[in-house]
Enzyme design. Structure first.
Site, PDB file in Angstrom:
ATOM      1  N   ARG A 135       0.827  -1.207   0.000  1.00  0.00           N
ATOM      2  CA  ARG A 135       0.000   0.000   0.000  1.00  0.00           C
ATOM      3  C   ARG A 135       0.862   1.259   0.000  1.00  0.00           C
ATOM      4  NH1 ARG A 135      -5.219  -0.122   2.310  1.00  0.00           N
ATOM      5  NH2 ARG A 135      -4.824   1.715   3.567  1.00  0.00           N
TER       6      ARG A 135
ATOM      7  N   ARG B 184       9.447   6.098  -3.399  1.00  0.00           N
ATOM      8  CA  ARG B 184       9.690   7.058  -4.486  1.00  0.00           C
ATOM      9  C   ARG B 184      11.113   7.584  -4.466  1.00  0.00           C
ATOM     10  NH1 ARG B 184       5.106  10.259  -2.661  1.00  0.00           N
ATOM     11  NH2 ARG B 184       3.252   9.245  -3.503  1.00  0.00           N
TER      12      ARG B 184
ATOM     13  N   ARG C 138      -8.333  -6.896  13.716  1.00  0.00           N
ATOM     14  CA  ARG C 138      -7.582  -6.077  14.650  1.00  0.00           C
ATOM     15  C   ARG C 138      -8.517  -4.994  15.143  1.00  0.00           C
ATOM     16  NH1 ARG C 138      -3.783  -7.468  17.629  1.00  0.00           N
ATOM     17  NH2 ARG C 138      -2.467  -5.597  17.583  1.00  0.00           N
TER      18      ARG C 138
ATOM     19  N   ARG D 232       0.098   5.748  16.226  1.00  0.00           N
ATOM     20  CA  ARG D 232       0.202   7.104  15.682  1.00  0.00           C
ATOM     21  C   ARG D 232      -0.551   8.101  16.544  1.00  0.00           C
ATOM     22  NH1 ARG D 232      -2.749   5.344   9.975  1.00  0.00           N
ATOM     23  NH2 ARG D 232      -4.609   4.484  10.910  1.00  0.00           N
TER      24      ARG D 232
ATOM     25  N   GLU E  97      -3.674   6.191  18.850  1.00  0.00           N
ATOM     26  CA  GLU E  97      -4.298   4.922  18.415  1.00  0.00           C
ATOM     27  C   GLU E  97      -3.519   3.743  18.984  1.00  0.00           C
ATOM     28  OE1 GLU E  97      -4.888   4.416  14.161  1.00  0.00           O
ATOM     29  OE2 GLU E  97      -5.876   6.358  14.044  1.00  0.00           O
TER      30      GLU E  97
ATOM     31  N   TYR F 141      -9.769  -5.345   3.162  1.00  0.00           N
ATOM     32  CA  TYR F 141      -9.081  -4.149   3.635  1.00  0.00           C
ATOM     33  C   TYR F 141      -9.376  -3.007   2.650  1.00  0.00           C
ATOM     34  CZ  TYR F 141      -4.935  -1.801   5.753  1.00  0.00           C
ATOM     35  OH  TYR F 141      -4.071  -0.949   6.406  1.00  0.00           O
TER      36      TYR F 141
ATOM     37  N   ASP G  67     -10.382   0.649   1.246  1.00  0.00           N
ATOM     38  CA  ASP G  67     -10.371   2.078   1.542  1.00  0.00           C
ATOM     39  C   ASP G  67     -11.739   2.648   1.173  1.00  0.00           C
ATOM     40  OD1 ASP G  67      -7.902   2.641   2.666  1.00  0.00           O
ATOM     41  OD2 ASP G  67      -6.899   2.641   0.717  1.00  0.00           O
TER      42      ASP G  67
HETATM   43  P1  FAD Z   1     -18.261   0.681   8.428  1.00  0.00           P
HETATM   44  O1  FAD Z   1     -17.912   2.107   8.311  1.00  0.00           O
HETATM   45  O2  FAD Z   1     -17.538  -0.156   9.434  1.00  0.00           O
HETATM   46  O3  FAD Z   1     -19.835   0.591   8.701  1.00  0.00           O
HETATM   47  C1  FAD Z   1     -20.470  -0.575   9.134  1.00  0.00           C
HETATM   48  C2  FAD Z   1     -21.581  -0.159  10.063  1.00  0.00           C
HETATM   49  O4  FAD Z   1     -22.408  -1.289  10.333  1.00  0.00           O
HETATM   50  C3  FAD Z   1     -21.100   0.345  11.407  1.00  0.00           C
HETATM   51  O5  FAD Z   1     -21.603   1.647  11.652  1.00  0.00           O
HETATM   52  C4  FAD Z   1     -21.648  -0.664  12.414  1.00  0.00           C
HETATM   53  O6  FAD Z   1     -22.029  -0.065  13.640  1.00  0.00           O
HETATM   54  C5  FAD Z   1     -22.851  -1.200  11.654  1.00  0.00           C
HETATM   55  N1  FAD Z   1     -23.259  -2.544  12.083  1.00  0.00           N
HETATM   56  C6  FAD Z   1     -22.512  -3.667  12.114  1.00  0.00           C
HETATM   57  N2  FAD Z   1     -23.221  -4.705  12.570  1.00  0.00           N
HETATM   58  C7  FAD Z   1     -24.460  -4.236  12.827  1.00  0.00           C
HETATM   59  C8  FAD Z   1     -25.654  -4.821  13.340  1.00  0.00           C
HETATM   60  N3  FAD Z   1     -25.702  -6.109  13.703  1.00  0.00           N
HETATM   61  N4  FAD Z   1     -26.752  -4.045  13.477  1.00  0.00           N
HETATM   62  C9  FAD Z   1     -26.733  -2.726  13.154  1.00  0.00           C
HETATM   63  N5  FAD Z   1     -25.623  -2.127  12.678  1.00  0.00           N
HETATM   64  C10 FAD Z   1     -24.506  -2.871  12.516  1.00  0.00           C
HETATM   65  N6  FAD Z   1     -10.065   4.557   4.203  1.00  0.00           N
HETATM   66  C11 FAD Z   1      -9.553   5.530   3.404  1.00  0.00           C
HETATM   67  O7  FAD Z   1      -9.943   5.621   2.234  1.00  0.00           O
HETATM   68  N7  FAD Z   1      -8.654   6.435   3.890  1.00  0.00           N
HETATM   69  C12 FAD Z   1      -8.207   6.411   5.166  1.00  0.00           C
HETATM   70  O8  FAD Z   1      -7.393   7.261   5.564  1.00  0.00           O
HETATM   71  C13 FAD Z   1      -8.707   5.396   6.033  1.00  0.00           C
HETATM   72  N8  FAD Z   1      -8.303   5.326   7.308  1.00  0.00           N
HETATM   73  C14 FAD Z   1      -8.815   4.352   8.129  1.00  0.00           C
HETATM   74  C15 FAD Z   1      -8.390   4.313   9.448  1.00  0.00           C
HETATM   75  C16 FAD Z   1      -8.900   3.344  10.306  1.00  0.00           C
HETATM   76  C17 FAD Z   1      -8.433   3.317  11.729  1.00  0.00           C
HETATM   77  C18 FAD Z   1      -9.830   2.386   9.827  1.00  0.00           C
HETATM   78  C19 FAD Z   1     -10.375   1.323  10.746  1.00  0.00           C
HETATM   79  C20 FAD Z   1     -10.259   2.418   8.516  1.00  0.00           C
HETATM   80  C21 FAD Z   1      -9.750   3.391   7.638  1.00  0.00           C
HETATM   81  N9  FAD Z   1     -10.176   3.496   6.320  1.00  0.00           N
HETATM   82  C22 FAD Z   1      -9.657   4.473   5.497  1.00  0.00           C
HETATM   83  C23 FAD Z   1     -11.174   2.546   5.766  1.00  0.00           C
HETATM   84  C24 FAD Z   1     -12.602   3.069   5.864  1.00  0.00           C
HETATM   85  O9  FAD Z   1     -12.945   3.315   7.209  1.00  0.00           O
HETATM   86  C25 FAD Z   1     -13.551   2.027   5.291  1.00  0.00           C
HETATM   87  O10 FAD Z   1     -13.188   1.656   3.997  1.00  0.00           O
HETATM   88  C26 FAD Z   1     -15.028   2.447   5.241  1.00  0.00           C
HETATM   89  O11 FAD Z   1     -15.377   3.366   6.225  1.00  0.00           O
HETATM   90  C27 FAD Z   1     -15.871   1.191   5.378  1.00  0.00           C
HETATM   91  O12 FAD Z   1     -17.242   1.468   5.237  1.00  0.00           O
HETATM   92  P2  FAD Z   1     -18.280   0.304   5.512  1.00  0.00           P
HETATM   93  O13 FAD Z   1     -19.623   0.880   5.269  1.00  0.00           O
HETATM   94  O14 FAD Z   1     -17.883  -0.916   4.779  1.00  0.00           O
HETATM   95  O15 FAD Z   1     -18.087  -0.090   7.046  1.00  0.00           O
HETATM   96  N1  UDP Z   2       3.488   0.916   7.839  1.00  0.00           N
HETATM   97  C1  UDP Z   2       4.719   0.890   8.462  1.00  0.00           C
HETATM   98  N2  UDP Z   2       5.220   2.031   9.000  1.00  0.00           N
HETATM   99  C2  UDP Z   2       4.543   3.201   8.958  1.00  0.00           C
HETATM  100  C3  UDP Z   2       3.286   3.237   8.314  1.00  0.00           C
HETATM  101  C4  UDP Z   2       2.781   2.061   7.769  1.00  0.00           C
HETATM  102  O1  UDP Z   2       5.342  -0.156   8.530  1.00  0.00           O
HETATM  103  O2  UDP Z   2       5.047   4.216   9.479  1.00  0.00           O
HETATM  104  C5  UDP Z   2       2.961  -0.358   7.281  1.00  0.00           C
HETATM  105  C6  UDP Z   2       2.088  -1.102   8.297  1.00  0.00           C
HETATM  106  O3  UDP Z   2       2.283  -2.493   8.089  1.00  0.00           O
HETATM  107  C7  UDP Z   2       0.701  -0.712   7.898  1.00  0.00           C
HETATM  108  C8  UDP Z   2       0.828  -0.665   6.371  1.00  0.00           C
HETATM  109  O4  UDP Z   2       2.131  -0.116   6.162  1.00  0.00           O
HETATM  110  O5  UDP Z   2      -0.262  -1.649   8.322  1.00  0.00           O
HETATM  111  C9  UDP Z   2      -0.219   0.171   5.666  1.00  0.00           C
HETATM  112  O6  UDP Z   2      -0.165   1.482   6.171  1.00  0.00           O
HETATM  113  P1  UDP Z   2      -1.383   2.468   6.053  1.00  0.00           P
HETATM  114  O7  UDP Z   2      -0.951   3.807   6.542  1.00  0.00           O
HETATM  115  O8  UDP Z   2      -1.932   2.372   4.687  1.00  0.00           O
HETATM  116  O9  UDP Z   2      -2.375   1.819   7.112  1.00  0.00           O
HETATM  117  P2  UDP Z   2      -3.849   2.216   7.577  1.00  0.00           P
HETATM  118  O10 UDP Z   2      -4.035   3.683   7.335  1.00  0.00           O
HETATM  119  O11 UDP Z   2      -4.777   1.348   6.783  1.00  0.00           O
HETATM  120  O12 UDP Z   2      -3.827   1.867   9.031  1.00  0.00           O
END
Ligand code: FAD
Ligand code: UDP
Length: 368
Positions: free
Chosen positions: A172, A176, A249, A280, A300, A348, A350
């Site tokens: 991911r 560069r 996780r 972070r 986090e 996984y 985005d």
């Molecule tokens: P979710 O947003 O998880 O929605 C699922 C919903 O279903 C939840 O609100 C939950 O409460 C509900 N639900 C589950 N079971 C039930 C039930 N039984 N009854 C009623 N409700 C229920 N993506 C990016 O593009 N850029 C980023 O920088 C980025 N950063 C991230 C950082 C973190 C820490 C995490 C965890 C994810 C990140 N993502 C990022 C990914 C992004 O969050 C997801 O791709 C996206 O939000 C997923 O949407 P979703 O609708 O699939 O799931």
């Molecule tokens: N990663 C790392 N060092 C960093 C940032 C990311 O080793 O400083 C690795 C780590 O394994 C992480 C993966 O790169 O799970 C993807 O990073 P990203 O920032 O895309 O993770 P997310 O935003 O999905 O948590």
């Protein structure tokens, strides 16, 4: 005739895009969410006039103009560009791995010098086809970067040794040989002005959303109310864990309000040493170039997921993929249920991929 065409379980991006597209085609939807708010993991809470990303930093990025135009039709996005820093033993390094990082590590000034340095480290390792994340990382960036910026961070993030993790996770990150600190290669990137709730509000306009409702508490009731179910929760929970528990996780977020205007000068600073318990620190105001007097930061802390905890990241290793595939096979028999999103597809994803997947799915279902 049932009251709804679709009962959508989950008000995250998948459920919200699905609902919007279905309403556009004249379908009646209801969205349920067990949390006390809508938006899933992109939900923002207003604290001290700052949009706090309650479930971790979310930066929207995509190469797909259609997806970019789609999200921008609900809310305008700003010009935020993610350029995180890594803190290793109190030294700061630019991410993703680029000429700035190489200069900070080795004082090399040209791309050729950096390539030679990495190559000299890779040569000694004798890795032909990388078999896991460790081998993948070593063969991309060599030993120094792996040891300082990858190993500790990755092992605490995933709670597993780098040798036990799939290599795609590290792919991911761009590598560069120029001085570009932009974390993403995508053409479009930004944060919704005024926060992500505006995107969700736009998508769910004129759609009934019931929060604090767990679908599993009254499954029969919702099945009787709607022709079809759109399920975006954990797929193993849907099938009563009959094929075994999937591993995820989880994260613990520690939010703090500080009485200073600027804590770290950047939205994202990673802590890459394994012994520091958080991965972070996010300083939310920088996502929107905030000028408030106070600031809000979030640490986090990664955690092993246990039943009842929030599942954030699927662990897509061989063992879990085998279990997931068993559920996927079973899902094919559920003709009245549509499974979508990060948890139901155990992917996984985005945000742009979730939007893309929901748009593709609805186009197929509605034949246009
Ligand atoms: P979710 O947003 O998880 O929605 C699922 C919903 O279903 C939840 O609100 C939950 O409460 C509900 N639900 C589950 N079971 C039930 C039930 N039984 N009854 C009623 N409700 C229920 N993506 C990016 O593009 N850029 C980023 O920088 C980025 N950063 C991230 C950082 C973190 C820490 C995490 C965890 C994810 C990140 N993502 C990022 C990914 C992004 O969050 C997801 O791709 C996206 O939000 C997923 O949407 P979703 O609708 O699939 O799931
Ligand atoms: N990663 C790392 N060092 C960093 C940032 C990311 O080793 O400083 C690795 C780590 O394994 C992480 C993966 O790169 O799970 C993807 O990073 P990203 O920032 O895309 O993770 P997310 O935003 O999905 O948590």
């Amino acid at each position: 005739m049932k009251e709804f065409d679709y009962a959508i379980v989950g008000s995250g991006l998948y459920g919200s895009v699905f609902a919007h597209e279905a309403l556009k085609r004249g379908k009646k939807c209801i969205i349920l969410d067990k949390r006390n708010h809508k938006g899933g993991n992109i939900f923002c809470e207003n604290v001290e006039n700052i949009n706090v990303h309650k479930y971790g930093a979310h930066i929207f990025h995509t190469n797909d103009k259609e997806i970019w135009d789609y999200v921008n039709s609900f809310v305008e996005f700003n010009r935020y560009t993610n350029s995180p820093l890594a803190n290793y033993k109190d030294e700061l390094y630019n991410l993703p791995f680029n000429m700035n990082t190489f200069y900070q590590l080795w004082k090399v000034k040209t791309p050729q010098e950096a390539k030679d340095k990495i190559q000299s480290q890779i040569e000694k390792l004798n890795i032909s086809i990388p078999q896991n994340l460790e081998e993948q990382a070593l063969s991309l960036v060599g030993v120094d970067i792996y040891e300082k910026l990858i190993k500790g961070y990755t092992e605490k993030q995933w709670g597993r040794k780098c040798t036990e993790l799939p290599s795609f996770i590290i792919k991911r990150l761009p590598v560069r040989f120029n001085f570009d600190n932009n974390y993403f290669n995508d053409k479009y990137q930004g944060i919704p002005i005024g926060g992500y709730n505006r995107l969700i509000d736009g998508l769910t306009k004129n759609i009934e959303v019931k929060t604090r409702v767990d679908y599993f508490n009254d499954r029969k009731f919702w099945e009787e109310k709607a022709d079809k179910i759109v399920f975006t929760g954990n797929i193993d929970e849907y099938f009563g864990y009959s094929e075994g528990l999937l591993e995820y996780r989880s994260l613990n977020f520690e939010h703090q309000i500080l009485d200073i205007a600027n804590f770290q000068g950047n939205a994202v600073v990673n802590y890459t040493e394994g012994h520091i318990p958080y991965t972070r620190i996010i300083e939310h105001k920088h996502f929107e170039f905030g000028t408030q007097d106070k600031t809000v930061i979030t640490k986090e802390y990664p955690q092993e997921w246990k039943l009842g905890m929030e599942a954030y990241y699927p662990v897509n290793d061989d063992k879990n993929m085998k279990t997931y595939n068993a559920y996927r096979e079973r899902s094919k028999n559920e003709t009245n249920v549509i499974f979508g999103g990060r948890l139901a597809e155990y992917k996984y994803y985005d945000m742009h991929q979730v939007v893309g997947s929901a748009l593709a799915h609805t186009k197929k279902i509605f034949n246009a």
